[in-house]
Scaffold this motif. Structure first.
Motif, mmCIF file in Angstrom:
data_model
loop_
_atom_site.group_PDB
_atom_site.id
_atom_site.type_symbol
_atom_site.label_atom_id
_atom_site.label_comp_id
_atom_site.label_asym_id
_atom_site.label_seq_id
_atom_site.Cartn_x
_atom_site.Cartn_y
_atom_site.Cartn_z
ATOM 1 N N ILE A 79 0.860 -1.371 -0.027
ATOM 2 C CA ILE A 79 -0.066 -0.057 -0.085
ATOM 3 C C ILE A 79 1.040 0.991 0.038
ATOM 4 O O ILE A 79 1.698 1.478 0.711
ATOM 5 C CB ILE A 79 -0.745 0.056 1.361
ATOM 6 C CG1 ILE A 79 -1.619 -1.467 1.376
ATOM 7 C CG2 ILE A 79 -1.930 1.251 1.474
ATOM 8 C CD1 ILE A 79 -2.853 -1.328 2.151
ATOM 9 N N LYS A 105 -2.475 5.054 2.463
ATOM 10 C CA LYS A 105 -2.562 4.442 3.495
ATOM 11 C C LYS A 105 -3.746 4.609 4.322
ATOM 12 O O LYS A 105 -4.304 3.842 5.126
ATOM 13 C CB LYS A 105 -1.318 4.510 4.702
ATOM 14 C CG LYS A 105 -0.264 3.453 3.919
ATOM 15 C CD LYS A 105 0.713 2.965 5.225
ATOM 16 C CE LYS A 105 1.413 1.865 4.866
ATOM 17 N NZ LYS A 105 2.821 1.907 4.508
ATOM 18 N N ASN A 106 -4.109 6.008 4.452
ATOM 19 C CA ASN A 106 -5.268 6.396 5.261
ATOM 20 C C ASN A 106 -6.434 6.818 4.302
ATOM 21 O O ASN A 106 -7.370 7.621 5.037
ATOM 22 C CB ASN A 106 -5.000 7.467 6.250
ATOM 23 C CG ASN A 106 -3.947 6.878 7.219
ATOM 24 O OD1 ASN A 106 -4.173 5.869 7.784
ATOM 25 N ND2 ASN A 106 -2.779 7.491 7.520
ATOM 26 N N MET A 140 -6.687 -0.086 4.172
ATOM 27 C CA MET A 140 -6.558 1.437 3.660
ATOM 28 C C MET A 140 -7.500 2.069 4.537
ATOM 29 O O MET A 140 -7.846 3.420 4.238
ATOM 30 C CB MET A 140 -6.688 1.803 2.335
ATOM 31 C CG MET A 140 -5.654 1.330 1.420
ATOM 32 S SD MET A 140 -5.912 1.870 -0.452
ATOM 33 C CE MET A 140 -7.221 0.853 -0.673
ATOM 34 N N ASN A 154 2.295 4.913 0.679
ATOM 35 C CA ASN A 154 2.221 5.712 1.963
ATOM 36 C C ASN A 154 1.073 6.662 1.720
ATOM 37 O O ASN A 154 0.252 6.849 2.532
ATOM 38 C CB ASN A 154 3.303 6.548 1.966
ATOM 39 C CG ASN A 154 4.259 5.697 3.003
ATOM 40 O OD1 ASN A 154 3.813 4.696 3.720
ATOM 41 N ND2 ASN A 154 5.526 6.008 3.091
#
Ligand code: SAH
Ligand code: SF4
Ligand code: F3S
Length: 479
Positions: free
Chosen positions: A30, A35-36, A67, A32
Protein backbone atom coordinates in the motif's frame (compact mmCIF):
# COMPACT_ATOMS: atom_id res chain seq x y z
CA UNK A 1 -7.64 10.38 -20.43
CA UNK A 2 -6.59 7.61 -22.80
CA UNK A 3 -2.84 7.50 -23.08
CA UNK A 4 -1.90 5.40 -20.11
CA UNK A 5 -4.90 3.11 -20.06
CA UNK A 6 -4.28 -0.61 -19.86
CA UNK A 7 -7.19 -2.20 -21.70
CA UNK A 8 -8.03 -5.91 -21.98
CA UNK A 9 -7.42 -7.73 -25.23
CA UNK A 10 -9.08 -11.07 -26.00
CA UNK A 11 -6.38 -12.19 -28.43
CA UNK A 12 -3.85 -11.86 -25.63
CA UNK A 13 -6.18 -13.42 -23.10
CA UNK A 14 -6.59 -16.51 -25.28
CA UNK A 15 -2.86 -17.22 -25.50
CA UNK A 16 -1.47 -20.10 -23.49
CA UNK A 17 2.30 -20.20 -23.13
CA UNK A 18 4.49 -22.98 -21.80
CA UNK A 19 6.37 -20.55 -19.56
CA UNK A 20 6.86 -21.68 -15.99
CA UNK A 21 4.44 -20.36 -13.46
CA UNK A 22 6.11 -18.23 -10.79
CA UNK A 23 4.86 -17.77 -7.26
CA UNK A 24 5.16 -14.10 -6.32
CA UNK A 25 5.05 -13.31 -2.63
CA UNK A 26 5.80 -9.61 -2.34
CA UNK A 27 3.44 -8.00 -4.80
CA UNK A 28 0.94 -6.49 -2.40
CA UNK A 29 1.90 -3.06 -1.07
CA UNK A 30 0.00 0.00 0.00
CA UNK A 31 1.70 3.23 -1.10
CA UNK A 32 2.12 5.71 1.76
CA UNK A 33 -0.12 8.34 0.20
CA UNK A 34 -3.17 6.05 0.28
CA UNK A 35 -2.56 4.32 3.62
CA UNK A 36 -5.30 6.36 5.28
CA UNK A 37 -7.41 7.00 2.20
CA UNK A 38 -10.44 5.35 3.77
CA UNK A 39 -10.21 7.05 7.16
CA UNK A 40 -13.78 7.99 8.19
CA UNK A 41 -15.04 6.65 4.84
CA UNK A 42 -17.27 3.75 3.90
CA UNK A 43 -17.10 1.29 1.04
CA UNK A 44 -19.86 -0.77 -0.56
CA UNK A 45 -19.12 -3.86 -2.60
CA UNK A 46 -21.55 -5.89 -4.68
CA UNK A 47 -20.70 -9.35 -5.97
CA UNK A 48 -22.38 -10.72 -9.10
CA UNK A 49 -20.61 -13.99 -9.86
CA UNK A 50 -19.51 -17.42 -8.76
CA UNK A 51 -17.81 -18.50 -5.54
CA UNK A 52 -14.45 -17.41 -6.89
CA UNK A 53 -15.87 -13.99 -7.54
CA UNK A 54 -17.25 -13.95 -3.98
CA UNK A 55 -13.85 -14.87 -2.64
CA UNK A 56 -12.29 -12.07 -4.73
CA UNK A 57 -14.71 -9.69 -3.02
CA UNK A 58 -13.35 -10.90 0.31
CA UNK A 59 -9.91 -9.92 -0.96
CA UNK A 60 -11.04 -6.51 -2.21
CA UNK A 61 -12.71 -5.88 1.18
CA UNK A 62 -9.54 -6.74 3.08
CA UNK A 63 -7.46 -4.43 0.87
CA UNK A 64 -9.91 -1.56 1.39
CA UNK A 65 -9.96 -2.16 5.13
CA UNK A 66 -6.15 -2.10 5.08
CA UNK A 67 -6.60 1.44 3.75
CA UNK A 68 -8.91 2.16 6.74
CA UNK A 69 -12.23 2.01 4.90
CA UNK A 70 -15.17 0.53 6.81
CA UNK A 71 -17.87 -1.53 5.18
CA UNK A 72 -21.48 -0.54 4.61
CA UNK A 73 -24.39 -2.44 3.05
CA UNK A 74 -26.06 0.78 1.99
CA UNK A 75 -24.57 2.03 -1.27
CA UNK A 76 -26.37 5.35 -1.06
CA UNK A 77 -24.39 6.15 2.08
CA UNK A 78 -21.01 5.03 0.86
CA UNK A 79 -17.93 6.92 -0.33
CA UNK A 80 -16.59 4.15 -2.55
CA UNK A 81 -18.58 1.63 -4.59
CA UNK A 82 -17.06 -1.43 -6.22
CA UNK A 83 -19.07 -3.71 -8.49
CA UNK A 84 -17.36 -7.10 -8.68
CA UNK A 85 -18.89 -8.36 -11.90
CA UNK A 86 -19.59 -11.62 -13.73
CA UNK A 87 -19.52 -12.17 -17.49
CA UNK A 88 -20.91 -15.68 -17.75
CA UNK A 89 -24.33 -14.80 -19.19
CA UNK A 90 -26.05 -11.76 -20.66
CA UNK A 91 -28.24 -11.21 -17.59
CA UNK A 92 -25.17 -10.79 -15.38
CA UNK A 93 -24.14 -7.94 -17.69
CA UNK A 94 -27.59 -6.40 -17.61
CA UNK A 95 -27.69 -6.39 -13.82
CA UNK A 96 -24.37 -4.56 -13.65
CA UNK A 97 -25.36 -1.93 -16.19
CA UNK A 98 -28.69 -1.46 -14.41
CA UNK A 99 -26.87 -0.81 -11.16
CA UNK A 100 -24.48 1.61 -12.90
CA UNK A 101 -27.53 3.58 -14.05
CA UNK A 102 -28.66 4.01 -10.44
CA UNK A 103 -25.17 4.88 -9.27
CA UNK A 104 -24.85 7.56 -11.97
CA UNK A 105 -27.75 9.48 -10.40
CA UNK A 106 -26.21 9.14 -6.97
CA UNK A 107 -22.86 10.36 -8.24
CA UNK A 108 -24.54 13.49 -9.65
CA UNK A 109 -25.73 14.29 -6.13
CA UNK A 110 -22.48 13.20 -4.49
CA UNK A 111 -19.54 14.14 -6.72
CA UNK A 112 -17.00 12.89 -4.18
CA UNK A 113 -18.29 9.32 -4.53
CA UNK A 114 -15.77 6.98 -6.17
CA UNK A 115 -17.06 4.16 -8.37
CA UNK A 116 -15.06 1.22 -9.68
CA UNK A 117 -15.66 -1.83 -11.84
CA UNK A 118 -13.93 -5.12 -11.00
CA UNK A 119 -14.27 -8.79 -11.92
CA UNK A 120 -14.82 -10.72 -15.12
CA UNK A 121 -16.66 -8.00 -17.08
CA UNK A 122 -13.63 -5.76 -16.64
CA UNK A 123 -11.66 -8.38 -18.58
CA UNK A 124 -13.92 -7.96 -21.62
CA UNK A 125 -12.76 -5.68 -24.41
CA UNK A 126 -16.25 -4.58 -25.41
CA UNK A 127 -17.29 -3.78 -21.83
CA UNK A 128 -14.24 -1.62 -21.22
CA UNK A 129 -14.82 0.23 -24.52
CA UNK A 130 -18.39 0.86 -23.43
CA UNK A 131 -17.26 2.16 -20.04
CA UNK A 132 -14.78 4.51 -21.68
CA UNK A 133 -17.26 5.85 -24.23
CA UNK A 134 -20.47 5.99 -22.16
CA UNK A 135 -19.49 5.78 -18.52
CA UNK A 136 -16.63 8.24 -18.42
CA UNK A 137 -17.98 9.49 -15.07
CA UNK A 138 -16.71 6.31 -13.42
CA UNK A 139 -13.44 6.41 -11.52
CA UNK A 140 -11.58 3.18 -12.10
CA UNK A 141 -11.64 -0.26 -13.74
CA UNK A 142 -9.44 -3.17 -12.69
CA UNK A 143 -9.56 -6.85 -13.55
CA UNK A 144 -9.28 -10.31 -12.07
CA UNK A 145 -5.48 -10.48 -12.37
CA UNK A 146 -4.49 -7.31 -10.56
CA UNK A 147 -6.76 -7.06 -7.53
CA UNK A 148 -3.64 -6.72 -5.37
CA UNK A 149 -2.80 -3.51 -7.26
CA UNK A 150 -5.98 -1.78 -6.09
CA UNK A 151 -4.14 0.61 -3.72
CA UNK A 152 -1.87 1.77 -6.54
CA UNK A 153 -4.80 2.09 -8.95
CA UNK A 154 -6.63 4.30 -6.43
CA UNK A 155 -3.50 6.37 -6.00
CA UNK A 156 -3.19 6.88 -9.77
CA UNK A 157 -6.81 7.91 -9.99
CA UNK A 158 -6.55 10.37 -7.15
CA UNK A 159 -3.55 12.00 -8.84
CA UNK A 160 -4.97 12.08 -12.37
CA UNK A 161 -8.64 12.59 -11.35
CA UNK A 162 -9.53 10.72 -14.52
CA UNK A 163 -11.05 7.35 -15.30
CA UNK A 164 -8.26 4.91 -14.49
CA UNK A 165 -8.40 1.73 -16.57
CA UNK A 166 -5.91 -0.88 -15.47
CA UNK A 167 -6.68 -4.40 -16.70
CA UNK A 168 -4.13 -7.11 -17.43
CA UNK A 169 -5.09 -9.36 -20.30
CA UNK A 170 -3.24 -12.40 -19.09
CA UNK A 171 -1.52 -13.48 -15.96
CA UNK A 172 0.97 -16.27 -15.87
CA UNK A 173 1.73 -16.21 -12.16
CA UNK A 174 0.35 -17.11 -8.78
CA UNK A 175 0.28 -14.26 -6.32
CA UNK A 176 0.48 -15.11 -2.62
CA UNK A 177 0.18 -12.99 0.49
CA UNK A 178 -2.92 -10.93 -0.21
CA UNK A 179 -5.32 -10.66 2.75
CA UNK A 180 -8.96 -11.76 2.90
CA UNK A 181 -11.84 -10.40 4.94
CA UNK A 182 -13.94 -13.54 5.15
CA UNK A 183 -17.74 -13.26 5.25
CA UNK A 184 -18.17 -16.30 7.49
CA UNK A 185 -16.51 -17.28 10.75
CA UNK A 186 -17.20 -20.97 10.20
CA UNK A 187 -16.64 -21.77 6.55
CA UNK A 188 -14.00 -20.45 4.22
CA UNK A 189 -13.23 -20.40 0.52
CA UNK A 190 -9.70 -21.49 -0.33
CA UNK A 191 -8.37 -20.98 -3.86
CA UNK A 192 -6.39 -23.95 -5.06
CA UNK A 193 -6.00 -22.87 -8.66
CA UNK A 194 -6.74 -19.99 -10.97
CA UNK A 195 -7.83 -19.83 -14.59
CA UNK A 196 -9.00 -22.53 -16.94
CA UNK A 197 -7.51 -24.15 -20.05
CA UNK A 198 -10.54 -26.16 -21.11
CA UNK A 199 -12.02 -23.61 -23.52
CA UNK A 200 -15.52 -25.07 -23.67
CA UNK A 201 -16.88 -23.37 -26.78
CA UNK A 202 -19.63 -21.40 -25.01
CA UNK A 203 -17.58 -20.18 -22.07
CA UNK A 204 -15.96 -16.83 -21.35
CA UNK A 205 -14.02 -17.94 -18.26
CA UNK A 206 -10.75 -18.96 -20.00
CA UNK A 207 -10.65 -15.39 -21.35
CA UNK A 208 -11.51 -13.58 -18.14
CA UNK A 209 -9.49 -15.75 -15.74
CA UNK A 210 -6.42 -16.65 -17.79
CA UNK A 211 -4.40 -19.82 -17.96
CA UNK A 212 -4.56 -22.57 -15.40
CA UNK A 213 -2.20 -21.95 -12.47
CA UNK A 214 -2.20 -24.18 -9.39
CA UNK A 215 -1.16 -22.84 -6.01
CA UNK A 216 1.65 -24.68 -4.23
CA UNK A 217 0.27 -27.44 -1.95
CA UNK A 218 2.26 -26.02 1.00
CA UNK A 219 0.55 -22.64 0.67
CA UNK A 220 -2.88 -24.27 0.56
CA UNK A 221 -2.20 -26.55 3.55
CA UNK A 222 -0.80 -23.64 5.57
CA UNK A 223 -3.88 -21.59 4.80
CA UNK A 224 -6.12 -24.45 5.99
CA UNK A 225 -4.05 -24.84 9.18
CA UNK A 226 -4.42 -21.12 9.90
CA UNK A 227 -8.16 -21.40 9.36
CA UNK A 228 -8.40 -24.28 11.84
CA UNK A 229 -6.55 -22.16 14.42
CA UNK A 230 -9.10 -19.40 13.88
CA UNK A 231 -11.94 -21.84 14.52
CA UNK A 232 -13.09 -22.56 10.98
CA UNK A 233 -15.05 -25.80 10.53
CA UNK A 234 -15.29 -26.03 6.78
CA UNK A 235 -13.20 -25.19 3.73
CA UNK A 236 -14.28 -25.23 0.09
CA UNK A 237 -11.38 -25.71 -2.28
CA UNK A 238 -12.01 -23.50 -5.28
CA UNK A 239 -11.11 -23.82 -8.94
CA UNK A 240 -12.93 -23.79 -12.28
CA UNK A 241 -11.81 -27.30 -12.82
CA UNK A 242 -10.39 -28.66 -9.57
CA UNK A 243 -9.60 -32.16 -10.77
CA UNK A 244 -6.98 -30.70 -13.09
CA UNK A 245 -5.18 -29.34 -10.01
CA UNK A 246 -1.41 -29.79 -10.30
CA UNK A 247 -1.36 -30.66 -13.98
CA UNK A 248 0.52 -27.41 -14.62
CA UNK A 249 3.35 -28.30 -12.20
CA UNK A 250 6.53 -28.98 -14.12
CA UNK A 251 8.69 -30.14 -11.23
CA UNK A 252 6.44 -32.46 -9.25
CA UNK A 253 3.66 -34.99 -9.72
CA UNK A 254 1.18 -33.83 -7.14
CA UNK A 255 -2.47 -33.98 -8.14
CA UNK A 256 -5.96 -33.39 -6.75
CA UNK A 257 -6.04 -36.74 -4.92
CA UNK A 258 -2.80 -35.83 -3.10
CA UNK A 259 -4.10 -32.41 -2.18
CA UNK A 260 -7.44 -33.77 -0.96
CA UNK A 261 -5.61 -36.28 1.22
CA UNK A 262 -3.21 -33.69 2.68
CA UNK A 263 -6.05 -31.27 3.39
CA UNK A 264 -8.02 -34.10 5.01
CA UNK A 265 -5.05 -34.87 7.25
CA UNK A 266 -5.02 -31.33 8.65
CA UNK A 267 -8.11 -32.42 10.58
CA UNK A 268 -10.40 -29.64 9.39
CA UNK A 269 -13.95 -30.83 10.06
CA UNK A 270 -15.31 -30.51 6.53
CA UNK A 271 -13.81 -30.27 3.06
CA UNK A 272 -15.71 -29.43 -0.09
CA UNK A 273 -14.31 -28.79 -3.54
CA UNK A 274 -15.86 -27.15 -6.61
CA UNK A 275 -16.08 -27.48 -9.57
CA UNK A 276 -15.29 -30.96 -10.84
CA UNK A 277 -15.05 -31.39 -14.59
CA UNK A 278 -16.00 -34.95 -15.60
CA UNK A 279 -12.86 -35.13 -17.73
CA UNK A 280 -10.20 -35.32 -15.01
CA UNK A 281 -12.12 -37.18 -12.30
CA UNK A 282 -9.82 -40.07 -11.34
CA UNK A 283 -10.46 -43.32 -9.42
CA UNK A 284 -7.77 -42.21 -7.00
CA UNK A 285 -9.84 -39.13 -6.16
CA UNK A 286 -12.91 -41.26 -5.49
CA UNK A 287 -10.84 -43.52 -3.21
CA UNK A 288 -9.53 -40.59 -1.17
CA UNK A 289 -13.01 -39.10 -0.82
CA UNK A 290 -14.24 -42.47 0.44
CA UNK A 291 -11.34 -42.96 2.85
CA UNK A 292 -11.60 -39.64 4.72
CA UNK A 293 -14.74 -38.82 6.68
CA UNK A 294 -14.02 -35.11 6.61
CA UNK A 295 -14.21 -34.95 2.81
CA UNK A 296 -17.88 -34.26 2.17
CA UNK A 297 -19.98 -36.68 0.18
CA UNK A 298 -20.95 -33.99 -2.23
CA UNK A 299 -19.84 -33.69 -5.82
CA UNK A 300 -20.81 -30.96 -8.23
CA UNK A 301 -20.32 -32.56 -11.63
CA UNK A 302 -21.61 -30.33 -14.44
CA UNK A 303 -22.87 -32.34 -17.40
CA UNK A 304 -24.09 -29.36 -19.52
CA UNK A 305 -26.03 -31.59 -21.96
CA UNK A 306 -27.24 -35.18 -22.30
CA UNK A 307 -26.62 -35.27 -26.04
CA UNK A 308 -23.22 -36.46 -27.23
CA UNK A 309 -23.61 -34.37 -30.40
CA UNK A 310 -24.07 -31.20 -28.36
CA UNK A 311 -21.32 -32.18 -25.90
CA UNK A 312 -18.98 -32.43 -28.85
CA UNK A 313 -20.01 -29.00 -30.14
CA UNK A 314 -19.49 -27.67 -26.62
CA UNK A 315 -15.96 -29.09 -26.56
CA UNK A 316 -16.61 -30.95 -23.31
CA UNK A 317 -14.43 -33.99 -24.20
CA UNK A 318 -16.83 -36.65 -22.89
CA UNK A 319 -19.92 -38.40 -24.20
CA UNK A 320 -23.23 -38.99 -22.51
CA UNK A 321 -22.20 -42.64 -22.01
CA UNK A 322 -18.87 -41.82 -20.40
CA UNK A 323 -20.54 -39.26 -18.13
CA UNK A 324 -23.12 -41.82 -16.97
CA UNK A 325 -20.35 -44.37 -16.42
CA UNK A 326 -18.44 -41.93 -14.19
CA UNK A 327 -21.64 -40.94 -12.42
CA UNK A 328 -22.48 -44.57 -11.62
CA UNK A 329 -18.96 -45.29 -10.48
CA UNK A 330 -19.08 -42.40 -8.01
CA UNK A 331 -22.49 -43.49 -6.72
CA UNK A 332 -21.36 -47.13 -6.42
CA UNK A 333 -18.17 -46.32 -4.57
CA UNK A 334 -19.39 -43.49 -2.35
CA UNK A 335 -22.79 -45.00 -1.67
CA UNK A 336 -26.35 -43.77 -1.84
CA UNK A 337 -25.69 -41.06 0.75
CA UNK A 338 -23.44 -39.20 -1.63
CA UNK A 339 -25.07 -36.21 -3.27
CA UNK A 340 -24.33 -35.30 -6.86
CA UNK A 341 -25.43 -32.05 -8.45
CA UNK A 342 -24.94 -30.65 -11.93
CA UNK A 343 -25.18 -27.70 -14.32
CA UNK A 344 -27.16 -27.90 -17.57
CA UNK A 345 -27.42 -25.52 -20.52
CA UNK A 346 -30.45 -25.66 -22.82
CA UNK A 347 -30.74 -24.10 -26.25
CA UNK A 348 -27.10 -24.44 -27.27
CA UNK A 349 -26.79 -23.59 -31.02
CA UNK A 350 -28.11 -26.49 -33.06
CA UNK A 351 -29.76 -28.29 -30.13
CA UNK A 352 -32.60 -30.29 -31.72
CA UNK A 353 -35.70 -31.61 -29.96
CA UNK A 354 -34.01 -35.03 -29.87
CA UNK A 355 -30.86 -33.55 -28.29
CA UNK A 356 -33.02 -31.95 -25.65
CA UNK A 357 -34.93 -35.21 -25.09
CA UNK A 358 -31.52 -36.86 -24.54
CA UNK A 359 -30.81 -34.34 -21.79
CA UNK A 360 -34.13 -35.18 -20.13
CA UNK A 361 -33.31 -38.89 -20.40
CA UNK A 362 -29.92 -38.38 -18.79
CA UNK A 363 -31.52 -36.44 -15.95
CA UNK A 364 -34.04 -39.25 -15.43
CA UNK A 365 -31.21 -41.78 -15.29
CA UNK A 366 -28.96 -39.82 -12.97
CA UNK A 367 -31.65 -38.40 -10.65
CA UNK A 368 -29.44 -35.50 -9.54
CA UNK A 369 -29.85 -34.13 -6.04
CA UNK A 370 -30.20 -30.71 -7.65
CA UNK A 371 -29.06 -28.73 -10.66
CA UNK A 372 -28.39 -25.24 -11.90
CA UNK A 373 -30.04 -24.84 -15.28
CA UNK A 374 -29.44 -22.08 -17.81
CA UNK A 375 -30.52 -20.91 -21.22
CA UNK A 376 -27.49 -20.65 -23.46
CA UNK A 377 -26.21 -17.11 -23.71
CA UNK A 378 -23.82 -16.23 -26.55
CA UNK A 379 -20.57 -14.68 -25.28
CA UNK A 380 -18.66 -12.44 -27.64
CA UNK A 381 -15.27 -13.87 -28.57
CA UNK A 382 -16.18 -17.53 -27.89
CA UNK A 383 -16.44 -20.07 -30.75
CA UNK A 384 -20.09 -20.92 -29.99
CA UNK A 385 -21.11 -17.29 -30.49
CA UNK A 386 -20.34 -17.79 -34.18
CA UNK A 387 -22.40 -20.99 -34.48
CA UNK A 388 -25.80 -20.79 -36.12
CA UNK A 389 -28.46 -20.47 -33.46
CA UNK A 390 -31.90 -21.08 -34.94
CA UNK A 391 -33.91 -21.97 -31.86
CA UNK A 392 -36.50 -19.38 -30.85
CA UNK A 393 -36.39 -17.71 -27.44
CA UNK A 394 -39.80 -19.16 -26.67
CA UNK A 395 -38.62 -22.69 -27.48
CA UNK A 396 -35.57 -22.23 -25.23
CA UNK A 397 -37.77 -21.02 -22.40
CA UNK A 398 -40.06 -24.02 -22.81
CA UNK A 399 -37.12 -26.39 -22.70
CA UNK A 400 -35.82 -24.75 -19.54
CA UNK A 401 -39.26 -25.01 -17.95
CA UNK A 402 -39.60 -28.71 -18.83
CA UNK A 403 -36.11 -29.46 -17.62
CA UNK A 404 -36.69 -27.68 -14.32
CA UNK A 405 -39.88 -29.67 -13.73
CA UNK A 406 -37.93 -32.92 -13.98
CA UNK A 407 -34.97 -31.62 -11.98
CA UNK A 408 -37.29 -30.42 -9.19
CA UNK A 409 -39.08 -33.74 -9.05
CA UNK A 410 -35.79 -35.55 -8.34
CA UNK A 411 -34.64 -32.88 -5.87
CA UNK A 412 -37.81 -33.46 -3.91
CA UNK A 413 -37.41 -37.24 -4.13
CA UNK A 414 -33.83 -37.14 -2.90
CA UNK A 415 -34.89 -34.88 -0.03
CA UNK A 416 -37.88 -37.11 0.82
CA UNK A 417 -35.50 -40.02 1.36
CA UNK A 418 -33.91 -38.14 4.25
CA UNK A 419 -37.08 -37.72 6.31
CA UNK A 420 -36.64 -39.56 9.62
CA UNK A 421 -32.88 -39.79 9.20
CA UNK A 422 -30.29 -38.08 11.42
CA UNK A 423 -27.67 -36.07 9.53
CA UNK A 424 -24.88 -33.67 10.58
CA UNK A 425 -25.55 -29.99 9.86
CA UNK A 426 -23.22 -27.01 10.29
CA UNK A 427 -25.54 -24.35 11.69
CA UNK A 428 -24.49 -20.99 10.29
CA UNK A 429 -27.11 -18.37 11.02
CA UNK A 430 -30.72 -17.55 11.76
CA UNK A 431 -32.97 -18.88 9.00
CA UNK A 432 -34.00 -16.32 6.39
CA UNK A 433 -37.55 -17.59 6.22
CA UNK A 434 -38.23 -18.16 9.92
CA UNK A 435 -36.44 -16.22 12.65
CA UNK A 436 -37.14 -18.93 15.23
CA UNK A 437 -35.04 -21.39 13.24
CA UNK A 438 -31.37 -21.73 12.38
CA UNK A 439 -30.10 -22.61 8.93
CA UNK A 440 -27.13 -24.60 7.74
CA UNK A 441 -25.96 -27.23 5.31
CA UNK A 442 -25.57 -30.97 5.60
CA UNK A 443 -22.30 -32.52 4.47
CA UNK A 444 -24.19 -33.42 1.28
CA UNK A 445 -24.94 -29.71 0.73
CA UNK A 446 -28.63 -29.79 1.57
CA UNK A 447 -30.02 -26.62 3.11
CA UNK A 448 -31.59 -27.52 6.47
CA UNK A 449 -33.75 -25.28 8.67
CA UNK A 450 -33.52 -26.41 12.25
CA UNK A 451 -35.52 -25.64 15.40
CA UNK A 452 -32.61 -24.79 17.65
CA UNK A 453 -31.29 -22.27 20.10
CA UNK A 454 -28.91 -19.59 18.80
CA UNK A 455 -26.14 -21.02 20.98
CA UNK A 456 -25.70 -23.76 18.36
CA UNK A 457 -24.55 -21.31 15.67
CA UNK A 458 -21.10 -22.31 14.48
CA UNK A 459 -21.46 -25.96 15.47
CA UNK A 460 -21.94 -29.18 13.55
CA UNK A 461 -24.94 -30.86 15.18
CA UNK A 462 -26.92 -34.02 14.50
CA UNK A 463 -30.28 -33.11 13.08
CA UNK A 464 -33.30 -35.33 12.69
CA UNK A 465 -35.07 -34.50 9.44
CA UNK A 466 -38.79 -33.93 9.94
CA UNK A 467 -39.91 -32.56 6.59
CA UNK A 468 -38.64 -32.35 3.02
CA UNK A 469 -39.26 -29.67 0.42
CA UNK A 470 -37.83 -29.25 -3.07
CA UNK A 471 -35.01 -26.93 -2.07
CA UNK A 472 -34.66 -27.47 1.66
CA UNK A 473 -35.24 -29.73 4.64
CA UNK A 474 -36.66 -29.06 8.09
CA UNK A 475 -35.36 -30.73 11.19
CA UNK A 476 -34.76 -30.72 14.91
CA UNK A 477 -31.69 -31.29 17.00
CA UNK A 478 -31.12 -34.93 17.89
CA UNK A 479 -28.67 -35.32 20.74
N1 SAH B 1 -15.92 -24.54 -14.50
C1 SAH B 1 -17.24 -25.02 -14.35
C2 SAH B 1 -18.30 -24.04 -14.74
C3 SAH B 1 -18.18 -22.60 -14.46
S1 SAH B 1 -19.44 -21.59 -15.13
C4 SAH B 1 -17.39 -26.26 -15.21
O1 SAH B 1 -16.71 -26.47 -16.17
O2 SAH B 1 -18.28 -27.02 -14.92
C5 SAH B 1 -20.89 -22.21 -14.32
C6 SAH B 1 -21.94 -22.72 -15.27
O3 SAH B 1 -22.43 -21.68 -16.07
C7 SAH B 1 -21.45 -23.74 -16.27
O4 SAH B 1 -21.37 -25.02 -15.74
C8 SAH B 1 -22.49 -23.65 -17.35
O5 SAH B 1 -23.57 -24.53 -17.11
C9 SAH B 1 -22.98 -22.22 -17.25
N2 SAH B 1 -22.52 -21.43 -18.40
C10 SAH B 1 -21.25 -21.14 -18.74
N3 SAH B 1 -21.24 -20.40 -19.88
C11 SAH B 1 -22.53 -20.23 -20.25
C12 SAH B 1 -23.18 -19.58 -21.35
N4 SAH B 1 -22.48 -18.96 -22.30
N5 SAH B 1 -24.53 -19.60 -21.40
C13 SAH B 1 -25.25 -20.23 -20.45
N6 SAH B 1 -24.70 -20.87 -19.41
C14 SAH B 1 -23.36 -20.88 -19.30
FE1 SF4 C 1 -15.80 -22.69 -18.67
FE2 SF4 C 1 -15.40 -25.16 -19.48
FE3 SF4 C 1 -13.50 -23.90 -18.09
FE4 SF4 C 1 -15.75 -24.66 -16.90
S1 SF4 C 1 -14.22 -26.01 -17.80
S2 SF4 C 1 -14.74 -22.68 -16.73
S3 SF4 C 1 -17.28 -24.37 -18.50
S4 SF4 C 1 -14.23 -23.38 -20.12
FE1 F3S D 1 -18.76 -15.18 -13.61
FE2 F3S D 1 -16.17 -14.88 -13.78
FE3 F3S D 1 -17.17 -16.57 -12.05
S1 F3S D 1 -17.57 -14.94 -15.47
S2 F3S D 1 -19.02 -17.27 -13.05
S3 F3S D 1 -17.47 -14.40 -12.05
S4 F3S D 1 -15.27 -16.79 -13.16
Amino acid sequence: MGDNMLKPNFKEAKKRTKEDIKVLRNEYKIPNDVKNLGFNKKYFIKTYGCQMNEHDSEMISAILEDMKYTRTDDYENSDLIILNTCAIRENAHNKTFGMLGRIKHLKQKKPGLMVGLAGCMSQEESVVEQIISKYGWMDFVFGTHNIHKLPEILKEHITSKELEVNVWSNEGNVIEGIPFKRDSKYKAWVNIMYGCDKFCTYCIVPFTRGKQRSRMPEDIINEVRELIKKGYMEVTLLGQNVNAYGKDFTNRTYRMENLLEDVAKTGIKRIRFITSHPWDFTDKMIDVIKRYDNICNYIHLPVQSGSSTILKLMGRRYTKESYIELYNKIRDKLGENCSITTDIIVGFPGETKTDFEDTLKLVKKCKFDSAFTFIYSPREGTPAAKMKDNITKQEKEQRLYKLNEVINKYSKESNDKLVGKVIPVLLENVSEKDSTMLAGYSDTMKLVNVKADKKYIGQIVNVKITDAKTWSLDGEINE
